[in-house]
Design an enzyme around this catalytic site. Structure first.
Site, short mmCIF file in Angstrom:
data_model
loop_
_atom_site.label_atom_id
_atom_site.label_comp_id
_atom_site.label_asym_id
_atom_site.label_seq_id
_atom_site.Cartn_x
_atom_site.Cartn_y
_atom_site.Cartn_z
N LYS A 170 -30.57 -20.60 -24.83
CA LYS A 170 -29.22 -20.50 -24.94
C LYS A 170 -28.63 -20.63 -23.55
O LYS A 170 -28.38 -19.78 -22.84
CB LYS A 170 -28.60 -19.42 -25.70
CG LYS A 170 -27.04 -19.60 -26.12
CD LYS A 170 -26.32 -18.13 -25.90
CE LYS A 170 -25.71 -18.00 -24.66
NZ LYS A 170 -24.69 -19.10 -24.27
N GLU A 245 -32.95 -10.85 -14.68
CA GLU A 245 -32.62 -11.24 -13.38
C GLU A 245 -31.09 -11.16 -13.24
O GLU A 245 -30.43 -12.01 -13.79
CB GLU A 245 -33.05 -12.85 -13.09
CG GLU A 245 -33.16 -13.20 -11.57
CD GLU A 245 -31.90 -13.38 -11.09
OE1 GLU A 245 -31.05 -12.63 -10.46
OE2 GLU A 245 -31.82 -14.74 -10.90
N CYS A 279 -26.50 -15.15 -7.08
CA CYS A 279 -26.98 -13.66 -7.42
C CYS A 279 -27.67 -13.34 -6.13
O CYS A 279 -27.49 -11.89 -5.67
CB CYS A 279 -28.01 -13.79 -8.52
SG CYS A 279 -29.21 -14.94 -8.37
N GLU A 379 -20.72 -6.57 -6.83
CA GLU A 379 -20.67 -7.90 -6.77
C GLU A 379 -19.41 -8.76 -6.94
O GLU A 379 -19.10 -8.54 -8.01
CB GLU A 379 -21.93 -8.52 -7.74
CG GLU A 379 -22.27 -9.79 -7.58
CD GLU A 379 -23.46 -10.07 -8.59
OE1 GLU A 379 -23.31 -9.70 -9.83
OE2 GLU A 379 -24.46 -10.76 -8.19
P1 TAP Z 1 -22.69 -13.07 -18.54
O1 TAP Z 1 -21.86 -12.83 -19.52
O2 TAP Z 1 -23.78 -12.19 -17.91
O3 TAP Z 1 -23.52 -14.46 -18.90
C1 TAP Z 1 -24.55 -14.86 -18.93
C2 TAP Z 1 -25.54 -15.45 -19.97
O4 TAP Z 1 -25.38 -14.40 -21.11
C3 TAP Z 1 -24.50 -16.33 -20.67
O5 TAP Z 1 -25.15 -17.49 -21.51
C4 TAP Z 1 -23.77 -15.75 -21.79
O6 TAP Z 1 -23.28 -16.56 -22.77
C5 TAP Z 1 -24.73 -14.82 -22.30
N1 TAP Z 1 -24.56 -13.69 -22.97
C6 TAP Z 1 -23.26 -12.98 -23.05
N2 TAP Z 1 -23.04 -11.83 -23.71
C7 TAP Z 1 -24.27 -11.82 -24.21
C8 TAP Z 1 -24.93 -10.89 -25.11
N3 TAP Z 1 -24.14 -9.80 -25.60
N4 TAP Z 1 -26.12 -11.19 -25.49
C9 TAP Z 1 -26.80 -12.00 -25.07
N5 TAP Z 1 -26.35 -12.95 -24.24
C10 TAP Z 1 -25.14 -12.90 -23.70
O7 TAP Z 1 -22.09 -13.52 -17.26
P2 TAP Z 1 -20.77 -14.11 -17.05
O8 TAP Z 1 -19.55 -13.24 -17.88
O9 TAP Z 1 -20.79 -15.53 -17.00
O10 TAP Z 1 -20.21 -13.57 -15.41
C11 TAP Z 1 -20.11 -12.40 -15.30
C12 TAP Z 1 -20.45 -11.85 -14.07
O11 TAP Z 1 -21.89 -11.65 -13.99
C13 TAP Z 1 -20.23 -12.64 -12.75
O12 TAP Z 1 -18.79 -12.22 -12.31
C14 TAP Z 1 -21.43 -12.34 -11.91
O13 TAP Z 1 -20.94 -11.13 -11.27
C15 TAP Z 1 -22.39 -12.18 -12.81
N6 TAP Z 1 -23.25 -13.09 -13.02
C16 TAP Z 1 -24.67 -13.12 -12.23
C17 TAP Z 1 -25.42 -14.19 -12.36
C18 TAP Z 1 -26.63 -13.99 -11.93
S1 TAP Z 1 -27.70 -15.27 -11.42
N7 TAP Z 1 -27.45 -12.90 -11.62
C19 TAP Z 1 -24.90 -15.33 -13.08
C20 TAP Z 1 -23.81 -15.46 -13.55
C21 TAP Z 1 -23.10 -14.44 -13.52
P3 TAP Z 1 -21.86 -17.01 -22.63
O14 TAP Z 1 -21.19 -16.91 -21.43
O15 TAP Z 1 -22.23 -18.49 -23.23
O16 TAP Z 1 -21.11 -16.73 -23.98
#
Ligand code: TAP
Length: 473
Positions: A170, A245, A279, A379
């Site tokens: 996904k 991760e 990250c 972060e």
């Molecule tokens: P997340 O919400 O963690 O999204 C990452 C993935 O998890 C997306 O595919 C998301 O789906 C999915 N997801 C969301 N809720 C979920 C749940 N309850 N169960 C399973 N999967 C779920 O990250 P974000 O909101 O895009 O970013 C928020 C913050 O996370 C950023 O500001 C940053 O600090 C951090 N972040 C960290 C990383 C790494 S590489 N460590 C990467 C991105 C963001 P959808 O978004 O498609 O709904």
């Protein structure tokens, strides 16, 4: 308009069982670039059942067959380079030069590296009178974020295929189209039906469905800490193995004997790449008091030279943030930095001049930051550089390790013994000294709240394997 509203299940693009769609936005101008399906649990169940069926035969393939398959995928990946680079640029807002290197090149490297690792991977070891087999774990659920749309999916899939496991992916709804090209690549490369399946949709439904699915054996997640916790809690209900991760607040320690210009260049590239949405970004810069003023002066001069703007322009270094949510989060952190008394020397709130049409944030430097300030602890995931100072190496290491995270760290200096010593004192999974190049055979993952498990190279493959001991008389 990219209207790709089907899911890739059992080797075919098929319609969703639902009717809802999700619009995908170009962050550089906020215009809609296409739509995908908001997948349903029924879609996920079909994908899991395809992966489960395919596992029966794929888990029996030989290492030689999987080496050929991984290299075939890499060949097809090379043929689709332009599409991948253009799509990452469009949906993420990544500057086109960075969409090629490292966004595309890292993803490609994982398939080649996995093939190489397989050549001498030990699937059986003998101890005393026991044979220890490493067997594919089963169906793996992969949940990926938006910040490296090709790389995050590819490192997971390459490891799973190398291990003989099948997957359901996904991708993040903000950047789904790159993963859909990857599905097309697998089809052209002859990946057997059901080995790779892709279901688009929200994390709330499909992500949650993956972590709680009784027919998924393992979940590999990259993203935020809060979602990571949620996934672990869900997975516990079916005693599912989970790798996470998560985020980081990685220190970059500048040593007194450094070449200041070189230290500044490394700081800018490690902090601002992908607009800071990485990250492993260098997220707190720890500088000796003795060179702080000079370092900061050069940093300020150099940051203002960085080309910021249209990601389609090949000279652009900083593009927009991925979304309005991400833009607002960065604005809040800049506001908090100011309110808590950090000294803003360049940048600040709002858009860079003339870039109001996209989610562009201003590259920002704060000095006079202390280790208890929010911008030194949390972060930010944006182009914001907090600078802290130290009197001696002991204090630098204490500041570096004063964090709930432990994903990465950076050391910049001229004395090899000292850089090695400082690297060994940082409690994190991946430390880069000066301008060391990437190593795809080295493990990638975090200590503390940065996660559980490792990706990349043979360490990534091991996550998709179970150990079986056969004791013989
Ligand atoms: P997340 O919400 O963690 O999204 C990452 C993935 O998890 C997306 O595919 C998301 O789906 C999915 N997801 C969301 N809720 C979920 C749940 N309850 N169960 C399973 N999967 C779920 O990250 P974000 O909101 O895009 O970013 C928020 C913050 O996370 C950023 O500001 C940053 O600090 C951090 N972040 C960290 C990383 C790494 S590489 N460590 C990467 C991105 C963001 P959808 O978004 O498609 O709904």
């Amino acid at each position: 308009m990219l209207n790709r509203t089907q899911h890739f299940i059992n080797g075919e693009w098929i319609d969703s069982t639902g009717t809802e769609t999700i619009e995908v936005i170009n962050p550089a101008n906020k215009k809609t670039i296409g739509k995908i399906s908001n997948g349903t649990i029924q879609d996920l169940n079909r994908a899991v059942s395809a992966a489960r069926n395919a596992f029966l035969s794929f888990s029996q393939t030989t290492r030689e067959e999987r080496i050929i398959l991984l290299n075939k995928i890499a060949d097809e990946f090379e043929k689709r380079k332009k599409d991948i680079v253009d799509t990452i640029t469009l949906e993420l807002g990544s500057p086109i030069a960075h969409s090629e290197t490292p966004q595309y090149s890292m993803a490609l490297a994982h398939y080649r590296q996995a093939a190489k690792e397989l050549e001498d991977f030990e699937f059986v070891e003998y101890k005393n009178h026991t044979a220890i087999y490493k067997e594919p774990i089963g169906v793996s659920g992969l949940i990926t974020p938006w910040n490296f749309p090709a790389n995050q999916a590819s490192t997971k899939i390459a490891s799973a295929i190398a291990a003989g496991s099948t997957v359901v992916l996904k991708p993040a709804q903000l950047t789904p189209f790159t993963a859909m090209i990857i599905a097309d690549i697998f089809k052209s490369a002859g990946v057997p039906d059901g080995v790779f399946n892709l279901v688009n949709g929200s994390g709330r439904v499909i992500g949650d469905g993956i972590s709680s699915h009784s027919d998924i054996d393992y979940v590999s997640f990259t993203g935020s800490g809060n979602v990571g916790k949620n996934i672990s809690e869900n997975a516990a209900k079916t005693i599912k193995k989970v790798s996470l991760e998560l985020g980081g607040k990685s220190p970059l320690i500048v040593l007194e004997d450094c070449d200041i210009k070189k230290a500044v260049d490394i700081t800018l590239s490690k902090s601002l790449f992908n607009s800071g949405q990485v990250c492993t970004a260098a997220a707190k810069i720890i500088v000796p008091e003795s060179i702080h003023d000079e370092f900061t002066k050069v940093l300020e001069e150099e940051i203002s030279k960085l080309p910021i703007g249209n990601p389609q322009n090949k000279d652009t270094f900083i593009g927009p943030l991925v979304s309005e949510k991400q833009y607002n989060q960065v604005q809040e952190y800049i506001d908090t930095g100011i309110k808590e008394g950090a000294h803003l020397i360049i940048g600040g709130k709002g858009h860079p001049e003339g870039l109001e049409e996209g989610f562009y944030a201003r590259p920002t430097i704060f000095t006079n930051v202390n280790k208890n300030m929010t911008i030194a602890k949390e972060e930010i995931f944006g182009p914001v550089i907090p600078i802290l100072t130290y009197k001696d190496i002991g204090e630098a290491i204490e500041i570096a390790n004063d964090t709930i995270y432990g994903l990465a760290g950076y050391v910049v200096g001229s004395d090899n013994n000292l850089t090695q010593k400082v690297a060994s004192s940082i409690r994190a999974g991946r430390i880069t000294i000066n301008n060391a190049s990437e190593d795809y055979s080295a493990p990638f993952g975090g200590y503390k709240q940065s996660g559980v498990g490792r990706e990349w190279g043979k360490y990534g493959i091991e996550e998709y394997l179970e150990l079986k001991a056969v004791l013989t008389e």
